[in-house]
Design a protein around this motif. Structure first.
Motif, PDB file in Angstrom:
ATOM      1  N   ASN A  85       0.683  -1.297  -0.182  1.00  0.00           N
ATOM      2  CA  ASN A  85       0.054  -0.020   0.079  1.00  0.00           C
ATOM      3  C   ASN A  85       0.811   1.400   0.037  1.00  0.00           C
ATOM      4  O   ASN A  85       0.417   2.179  -0.561  1.00  0.00           O
ATOM      5  CB  ASN A  85      -0.785  -0.062   1.263  1.00  0.00           C
ATOM      6  N   GLY A  86       1.933   1.031   0.778  1.00  0.00           N
ATOM      7  CA  GLY A  86       2.911   2.389   0.594  1.00  0.00           C
ATOM      8  C   GLY A  86       3.452   2.536  -0.643  1.00  0.00           C
ATOM      9  O   GLY A  86       3.700   3.982  -0.880  1.00  0.00           O
ATOM     10  N   TYR A  87       3.619   1.465  -1.382  1.00  0.00           N
ATOM     11  CA  TYR A  87       4.354   2.144  -2.706  1.00  0.00           C
ATOM     12  C   TYR A  87       3.436   2.522  -3.823  1.00  0.00           C
ATOM     13  O   TYR A  87       3.910   3.216  -4.632  1.00  0.00           O
ATOM     14  CB  TYR A  87       4.916   0.586  -3.210  1.00  0.00           C
ATOM     15  N   LYS A  88       2.089   2.290  -3.566  1.00  0.00           N
ATOM     16  CA  LYS A  88       1.151   2.951  -4.735  1.00  0.00           C
ATOM     17  C   LYS A  88       1.283   4.360  -4.747  1.00  0.00           C
ATOM     18  O   LYS A  88       1.383   4.678  -6.050  1.00  0.00           O
ATOM     19  CB  LYS A  88      -0.290   2.459  -4.273  1.00  0.00           C
ATOM     20  N   PRO A  89       1.041   5.194  -3.810  1.00  0.00           N
ATOM     21  CA  PRO A  89       1.334   6.596  -4.265  1.00  0.00           C
ATOM     22  C   PRO A  89       2.532   7.048  -4.660  1.00  0.00           C
ATOM     23  O   PRO A  89       2.970   8.152  -5.210  1.00  0.00           O
ATOM     24  CB  PRO A  89       1.000   7.318  -2.737  1.00  0.00           C
ATOM     25  N   LEU A  90       3.920   6.256  -4.076  1.00  0.00           N
ATOM     26  CA  LEU A  90       5.209   6.619  -4.438  1.00  0.00           C
ATOM     27  C   LEU A  90       5.289   6.358  -5.991  1.00  0.00           C
ATOM     28  O   LEU A  90       5.907   7.166  -6.524  1.00  0.00           O
ATOM     29  CB  LEU A  90       6.082   5.876  -3.636  1.00  0.00           C
ATOM     30  N   GLU A 138      -5.849   6.282   3.406  1.00  0.00           N
ATOM     31  CA  GLU A 138      -5.962   5.357   2.339  1.00  0.00           C
ATOM     32  C   GLU A 138      -5.747   5.480   0.966  1.00  0.00           C
ATOM     33  O   GLU A 138      -5.666   6.446   0.583  1.00  0.00           O
ATOM     34  CB  GLU A 138      -7.885   5.246   2.478  1.00  0.00           C
ATOM     35  N   SER A 139      -4.810   4.434   0.796  1.00  0.00           N
ATOM     36  CA  SER A 139      -4.000   4.212  -0.462  1.00  0.00           C
ATOM     37  C   SER A 139      -4.995   4.870  -1.734  1.00  0.00           C
ATOM     38  O   SER A 139      -4.644   5.436  -2.674  1.00  0.00           O
ATOM     39  CB  SER A 139      -3.490   3.058  -0.755  1.00  0.00           C
TER      40      SER A 139
END
Length: 207
Positions: free
Chosen positions: A11-16, A64-65
């Motif tokens: 989930n952390g990588y999605k916006p990155l 929320e991603s």
């Protein structure tokens, strides 16, 4: 300037990945969930659910991603179709990832890697559902190079979970899902995706 509160989870990588794809200016602030930093009072002000990722953009505070991806798509005008028909094609696959693929893989990973006791039923249940969902995605990817026709936030949302599942997290051999396997290689070779994972590893190494 966008502030992204991040850790190296799917989930952390999605916006990155999105921020790198869109070449948007941002600061990345690590929130080491292994050390419990997500429970800090100042982070709670941004993310009431004590989860990463979270984003601050001026007056906007978003957690929320999936919501973050939709916000970034609207702000940048990228990776979300203008056509209503195509818009909802992307949206349904984003919701599918948020409501199905991510949670099922997350539970499978928990009972495989972190549970304090062996629970065969839980391991079987969540791995079976993970494989069912992978079958759904593999069939969808028979139609196009990307999940909803063109590269979109649906692909950005799904890729980090597929990548994690193919690693030690779940150890799934993606060659049994040939369309996912080809798609995953296509996404993983994108320069922005490569850079996002390099940034994430650098942040993890320094924290």
């Amino acid at each position: 300037m966008i502030d992204l509160y991040f850790w190296t989870t799917p989930n952390g990588y999605k916006p990155l990945i999105f921020l790198e794809e869109a070449k948007m200016e941002y600061n990345a602030f690590p929130v080491n969930i292994g050390k419990g930093e997500q429970f800090a009072a100042d982070f709670l002000e941004i993310s009431p659910n004590n989860k990463i990722p979270a984003l601050v953009d001026g007056k906007h505070r978003i957690f929320e991603s999936g919501a973050i991806l939709m916000y970034l798509a609207e702000k940048s005008g990228l990776y979300m179709p203008k056509s209503k028909i195509q818009y909802y094609q992307v949206l349904q696959w984003l919701m599918w990832q948020i409501g199905g693929l991510g949670p099922m893989m997350g539970q499978a990973g928990h009972f495989r890697n972190a549970a304090s006791e062996e629970v065969p039923y839980a391991k079987s249940r969540y791995m079976n559902e993970t494989h069912r969902l992978l079958g759904v995605l593999d069939k969808q990817l028979e139609k196009d190079d990307f999940i909803a026709g063109e590269y979109s936030i649906a692909d950005i949302a799904c890729y980090p979970w597929i990548f994690a599942a193919s690693q030690d997290y779940l150890g799934i051999d993606m060659s049994q899902y040939p369309n996912i396997n080809t798609w995953s290689q296509r996404i993983g070779n994108r320069p922005a995706v490569i850079k996002a994972y390099e940034i994430g590893q650098t942040i993890r190494d320094k924290t």
